[in-house]
Design an enzyme around this catalytic site. Structure first.
Site, PDB file in Angstrom:
ATOM      1  N   SER A 109      -3.681  29.989  15.722  1.00  0.00           N
ATOM      2  CA  SER A 109      -2.745  28.898  15.425  1.00  0.00           C
ATOM      3  C   SER A 109      -1.328  29.338  15.781  1.00  0.00           C
ATOM      4  O   SER A 109      -1.150  30.298  16.533  1.00  0.00           O
ATOM      5  CB  SER A 109      -2.869  28.509  13.947  1.00  0.00           C
ATOM      6  OG  SER A 109      -2.217  27.289  13.708  1.00  0.00           O
ATOM      7  N   ASN A 110      -0.337  28.636  15.296  1.00  0.00           N
ATOM      8  CA  ASN A 110       1.062  28.985  15.593  1.00  0.00           C
ATOM      9  C   ASN A 110       1.939  28.629  14.394  1.00  0.00           C
ATOM     10  O   ASN A 110       1.445  28.121  13.389  1.00  0.00           O
ATOM     11  CB  ASN A 110       1.521  28.285  16.876  1.00  0.00           C
ATOM     12  CG  ASN A 110       1.401  26.787  16.758  1.00  0.00           C
ATOM     13  OD1 ASN A 110       2.078  26.155  15.960  1.00  0.00           O
ATOM     14  ND2 ASN A 110       0.498  26.194  17.540  1.00  0.00           N
TER      15      ASN A 110
END
Ligand code: CTP
Length: 222
Positions: free
Chosen positions: A21-22
């Site tokens: 993810s980020n």
């Protein structure tokens, strides 16, 4: 008008307990949704996993992966006047998702990744697109040049560029500063301000652009 807004990150699973993810918080997308709702517009908010209260009166569709976001966006885009793709969609996902927890191995471990589908690009190249298409560009360097390239490559009407290189603006932060690029080469800047204020300005700009675009189309038809 009816606006579709994407917000937040996506999560690309690796195994039952891990994902890619980020750092996207979803704050910018949610602030745009709130600002448009305050002007009595209709909102479909397609959101990745975030820790934010859903805006009242918006139709919220919660998704996790880029594939789920892709499907949800394509389900609703044609019913909308403006699509604002603010989400930080993962660019890669695991080539194979393990159904069991991957065990620790030797010193080196590599994970096979394949590209996700680009949602903005797919809408930009949709035949007979009637809605106004707005993309975002998160950049750490050559902000203007990279954003202008994305506008052309993904064939959108507007790109909102923000510099995400510092900890004090852009991702996760409550403030931002943006440069807006239009298809005709025009450019506008909104200087550093709380995301809520930026969102209000952006909504005005998107609505103004959409009104002019639809007026022009009507004149051509009549
Ligand atoms: N985007 C998308 N689908 C993807 C990747 C990005 O719809 N799979 C959209 C984002 O929502 C944003 C725009 O494309 O509106 C630009 O995203 P950004 O992360 O800045 O750029 P990328 O296209 O991913 O390119 P790069 O990571 O190389 O900068």
């Amino acid at each position: 008008m009816r606006l579709l807004i994407t917000a937040g990150p996506t999560r690309e699973p690796i195994d039952p307990v891990r994902y890619i993810s980020n750092r996207s918080s979803g704050k910018m997308g949610y602030a745009i949704a709130e600002a448009a709702l305050a002007e009595a517009h209709e909102i479909i908010l397609i959101s990745g996993p975030v820790n934010l209260e859903p805006p009242g009166n918006a139709k919220v569709i919660s998704v996790s992966t880029s594939d789920e976001m892709f499907e949800a966006v394509h389900r609703y885009a044609d019913e909308c006047d403006i699509c604002v793709l603010c989400a930080a969609v993962a660019d890669y996902k695991a080539a194979n998702v393990s159904s069991t927890k991957i065990k620790k191995r030797g010193a080196k471990f590599s994970l096979g990744l394949i590209p996700t589908r680009d949602i903005l690009d797919s809408l930009g190249h949709q035949q007979d697109r009637q809605f106004v298409l707005v993309g975002f560009a998160a950049e750490t360097d050559h902000v203007e040049e990279n954003a202008a390239k994305k506008l052309r490559a993904k064939n959108c009407d507007i790109i909102v560029a923000n510099d995400v290189s510092g900890a004090d603006s852009g991702m996760e932060s409550d403030v931002n500063e943006v440069i807006i690029f239009f298809r005709n080469g025009e450019k506008k800047e909104i200087s550093r301000a709380p995301k809520k204020n930026i969102a209000r300005e952006l909504v005005k700009i998107f609505l103004d652009f959409a009104t002019k675009t639809f007026d022009k189309k009507n004149v051509m038809i009549n």
